[in-house]
Design a protein around this motif. Structure first.
Motif, mmCIF file in Angstrom:
data_model
loop_
_atom_site.group_PDB
_atom_site.id
_atom_site.type_symbol
_atom_site.label_atom_id
_atom_site.label_comp_id
_atom_site.label_asym_id
_atom_site.label_seq_id
_atom_site.Cartn_x
_atom_site.Cartn_y
_atom_site.Cartn_z
ATOM 1 N N PHE A 262 0.881 -1.173 0.000
ATOM 2 C CA PHE A 262 0.000 0.000 0.000
ATOM 3 C C PHE A 262 0.912 1.214 0.000
ATOM 4 C CE2 PHE A 262 -2.279 3.557 1.760
ATOM 5 C CZ PHE A 262 -3.555 3.446 1.230
ATOM 6 N N ILE B 70 3.266 0.611 3.222
ATOM 7 C CA ILE B 70 3.229 -0.560 4.099
ATOM 8 C C ILE B 70 3.374 -1.770 3.186
ATOM 9 C CG2 ILE B 70 1.876 -1.957 5.696
ATOM 10 C CD1 ILE B 70 0.558 0.543 6.745
ATOM 11 N N THR C 134 3.961 -6.007 2.734
ATOM 12 C CA THR C 134 3.856 -7.328 3.352
ATOM 13 C C THR C 134 4.799 -8.282 2.624
ATOM 14 O OG1 THR C 134 1.519 -6.862 3.768
ATOM 15 C CG2 THR C 134 2.224 -9.140 4.051
ATOM 16 N N ILE D 249 5.392 -7.277 8.362
ATOM 17 C CA ILE D 249 4.754 -6.035 7.926
ATOM 18 C C ILE D 249 5.811 -4.940 8.032
ATOM 19 C CG2 ILE D 249 2.914 -4.364 8.389
ATOM 20 C CD1 ILE D 249 1.842 -7.091 7.523
ATOM 21 N N THR E 168 7.338 -0.960 7.029
ATOM 22 C CA THR E 168 7.027 0.396 6.565
ATOM 23 C C THR E 168 8.247 0.955 5.845
ATOM 24 O OG1 THR E 168 7.675 1.275 8.720
ATOM 25 C CG2 THR E 168 5.342 0.973 8.346
ATOM 26 N N PHE F 222 -4.745 3.970 6.330
ATOM 27 C CA PHE F 222 -4.604 2.543 6.027
ATOM 28 C C PHE F 222 -3.654 1.947 7.060
ATOM 29 C CE2 PHE F 222 -2.432 -1.065 4.015
ATOM 30 C CZ PHE F 222 -3.529 -1.840 3.659
ATOM 31 N N LYS G 263 -2.039 -1.892 9.012
ATOM 32 C CA LYS G 263 -1.920 -3.350 9.082
ATOM 33 C C LYS G 263 -1.383 -3.739 10.443
ATOM 34 C CE LYS G 263 -1.617 -5.143 4.456
ATOM 35 N NZ LYS G 263 -1.017 -6.190 3.632
ATOM 36 N N VAL G 264 -1.818 -4.890 10.910
ATOM 37 C CA VAL G 264 -1.264 -5.422 12.154
ATOM 38 C C VAL G 264 -0.186 -6.433 11.774
ATOM 39 C CG1 VAL G 264 -2.950 -7.303 12.356
ATOM 40 C CG2 VAL G 264 -1.879 -6.402 14.423
ATOM 41 N N ALA G 265 0.894 -6.446 12.535
ATOM 42 C CA ALA G 265 2.000 -7.383 12.287
ATOM 43 C C ALA G 265 1.918 -8.524 13.308
ATOM 44 C CB ALA G 265 3.326 -6.654 12.416
ATOM 45 N N PRO G 266 2.672 -9.598 13.072
ATOM 46 C CA PRO G 266 2.692 -10.666 14.082
ATOM 47 C C PRO G 266 3.144 -10.107 15.441
ATOM 48 C CG PRO G 266 3.822 -11.352 12.073
ATOM 49 C CD PRO G 266 3.531 -9.898 11.913
ATOM 50 N N ALA H 254 1.336 -0.940 11.836
ATOM 51 C CA ALA H 254 1.867 0.120 10.982
ATOM 52 C C ALA H 254 0.696 0.899 10.397
ATOM 53 C CB ALA H 254 2.704 -0.483 9.852
ATOM 54 N N VAL I 212 -0.355 4.250 7.761
ATOM 55 C CA VAL I 212 -0.010 5.340 6.833
ATOM 56 C C VAL I 212 -1.297 6.022 6.391
ATOM 57 C CG1 VAL I 212 2.104 4.222 5.959
ATOM 58 C CG2 VAL I 212 -0.063 3.869 4.765
ATOM 59 N N SER J 180 3.105 8.655 8.165
ATOM 60 C CA SER J 180 3.380 7.268 8.550
ATOM 61 C C SER J 180 3.560 7.273 10.057
ATOM 62 C CB SER J 180 4.657 6.781 7.848
ATOM 63 O OG SER J 180 5.057 5.535 8.365
#
Lengths: 230, 358
Positions: free
Chosen positions: A98, A109, A111, A117, A119, B214, B216-219, B232, B234, B244
């Motif tokens: 993204f 971001i 993956t 994840i 940045t 936007f 995302k969740v990380a492990p 994270a 942004v 960010s």
């Protein structure tokens, strides 16, 4: 740089000749041009890969990358480099991205196929003569690996000279003494391309993957959606 | 000089101990009493502070001390509405921890209570009183950077859940049990809920509101906790500035029950770093650095001797002045609402896999 490469090719009796392109982004071995992924031969970056592969940090959770460069620089080329570093140091492909951009900045971001994840924060805002500021930080279950010192904001040098002459130095390669850290990476990578057919094949495949990821970032910026790579 | 008669409630919040010095030493304050939420925090308080009456319930404290004029709500987020109600009924001014509530109906109820009772309600966002942030704001408001293009910020720390267990309980931190989604098996209420500061700062420093987020969740770094610890974010503000933000608990800790030397496993336990880019230049900011370094006991690990910049002094000074002069606090429920909405949008984006547009 070519002089340094020729020196290595002769010293280590490499059968193939190699010519580095003017912009340092590719090398011709035989009649074929191969991409130079110089970061793979920068010591600070390859040590991150060593830390990852050693398993001493445990599974990767997130990865923070920031790179600010000179005004007018190509942000897409910078993104290609940083995606390359991400992929190389974790030995992992890129699956989704993204991205959002402003005039001289871009944030992503990303993956990876090992579930990390990441940045990536890029900007092209520095003035003439100012040195790039970058940082790569791998954050894992058992600890953190980073190419910058904790509690600092800018890259450090090995020598600081004060007084009548003010200067700073960062020499990283005795065989290629006098070249900058970036130039050393380019020469070392070109040398590796000349030395290994396997590495040449791998570089072409990697370039394809990175180009797809950059293309996905462009699509993401246009659509403002998370985009799958490839 | 008339001193403001203050009390503290619950004593379960991670910032509780940061008020000890200021409540004792600020000449404008008189520390009247505390109420503790459980035996554990009561014991910690009694071992830390002498001479301040300690009660087992908020009501018992307020009944015993009708002279109390203001209260610090040093409690888990799930207790805030109940405590605001208690204070509003008695005309007691409130200094709230950084998350009033994540439930927007509760939020509206708090706004009503504050408005109808006329009490002062200030929210603790201590970065506003940090001298490095003050300088950064001054630079941004000048012409050194030109028009802003991009704002990046970290608010990364160790996880406080071992010392302050409620921060690892979804119902107490987020208000209810909601899966984070986005491939994670964890629940809302973790690192994001601990770190509203950078969501507030981007609004103030860009002078704009959120347009798109936007996330995302990380492990999880800590597989054995119930809430998210790595994410994270942004997006873009309405004036076009992209951002960010990293609000993670990405610094590992030793699992101490009471914060003390040796808490950190990573040398620096907290980092709020900004990178702000404009048409005329860039600025890198370390809001908590540089520092002093050591490898002393108890771990002998190389450690950043963490330096507080006395943010709580300015925060309390402003709170007292707001009450005395009947001013609306800068960080009031109205201003803070969009910060809370942005944090909820982060969870929504993680869950849907899509950007949230405002």
């Amino acid at each position: 740089m070519q002089k340094g490469l020729d020196l290595l090719l002769t010293k280590y009796s490499v059968g193939e000749d190699a010519v580095i392109s003017e912009d340092g982004r590719s090398a011709t071995v035989g009649n074929t041009s191969y991409p130079i992924h110089a970061w793979e031969c920068e010591r600070r970056i390859s040590e991150l890969r060593v830390m990852h592969d050693s398993g001493r940090l445990g599974a990767v959770c997130t990865y923070r990358i920031g790179h600010t460069t000179r005004r007018g620089a190509d942000l897409w080329a910078l993104l290609y480099r940083e995606l390359g570093i991400l992929s190389f140091t974790m030995n992992s492909g890129i699956t989704e991205i993204f991205a959002i951009a402003a005039d001289a900045a871009m944030n992503c971001i990303v993956t990876t196929d090992n579930g990390c994840i990441a940045t990536i924060e890029l900007a092209a805002t520095l003035g003439e003569g100012e040195e790039d500021v970058d940082k790569h930080e791998m954050i894992c279950r058992e600890g953190v690996a980073c190419d910058r010192v904790v509690d600092t904001q800018v890259p450090q040098h090995s020598i600081y000279l004060f007084g009548k002459e003010k200067a700073k130095f960062k020499d990283v390669d005795a065989e290629l003494y006098g070249l900058t850290e970036g130039e050393v990476g380019i020469v070392r990578c070109a040398f590796k391309l000349a030395s290994s057919e396997c590495y040449r094949t791998e570089s072409l495949e990697k370039a394809k993957m990175l180009e797809s990821a950059v293309k996905a970032a462009k699509t993401s910026i246009e659509t403002l959606e998370n985009v799958k790579v490839g | 000089m008339k001193r403001l008669k203050m009390a503290m409630m619950s004593m379960t919040h991670g910032h509780t101990r940061k008020y000890y010095d200021v409540l004792r030493n600020n000449p404008k304050l008189e520390w009247i009493a505390v109420s503790t939420a459980n035996e554990s925090v009561k014991e910690i308080f009694l071992n830390s502070v002498e001479g301040i009456p300690c009660y087992d319930s908020d009501e018992a404290m307020l009944d015993a001390h009708p002279e109390i004029e203001a209260v610090v709500l040093a409690s888990e987020n799930s207790e805030h509405l109940r405590q605001v109600r208690l204070c509003a009924e008695r005309g007691i001014n409130v200094l709230s921890m950084k998350i009033p509530t994540f439930d927007m109906d509760e939020y509206a109820e708090m706004e009503r209570l504050v408005s109808e009772s006329g009490i002062t309600y200030q929210i603790e966002l201590e970065l506003h009183y940090n001298p490095v942030v003050m300088r950064a704001k001054e630079i941004v408001s000048g012409d050194s950077l030109g028009r802003l293009d991009s704002f990046s910020a970290t608010n990364i720390t160790l996880s406080p859940v071992w010392a302050f267990p409620w921060q690892g309980v979804p119902e107490l931190s987020f208000g209810k049990r909601v899966p984070v989604g986005g491939g994670s098996e964890k629940f809302r209420g973790g690192a994001l809920c601990d770190h509203p500061h950078i969501f507030d700062l981007v609004r103030e420093m860009t002078g704009s509101e959120f347009d798109l987020i936007f996330a995302k969740v990380a492990p999880n770094m800590r597989e054995d906790i119930e809430v998210e610890d790595m994410l994270a974010v942004v997006g873009r503000m309405k004036n076009g500035v992209i951002f960010s933000l990293d609000p993670s608990w990405s610094r590992l800790e030793h699992r101490l029950k009471v914060p003390a030397p040796g808490w950190e496993r990573f040398p620096k336990r907290m980092e709020v770093n900004l990178a702000i880019h404009g048409t005329e230049g860039s600025m890198l900011v370390d809001c908590f650095g540089p520092n002093t370094y050591h490898n002393g006991e108890p771990t002998s690990s190389y450690t950043v001797q963490y330096t507080y910049f006395d943010e709580w002094i300015g925060l309390i000074d402003e709170f007292v002045a707001n009450i005395e002069e009947k001013r609306t606090p800068k960080i009031n429920l109205g201003w803070h609402k969009n910060t809370i909405k942005a944090m909820l949008a982060v969870y929504e984006s993680i869950s849907s896999g899509k950007p949230v547009r405002f």
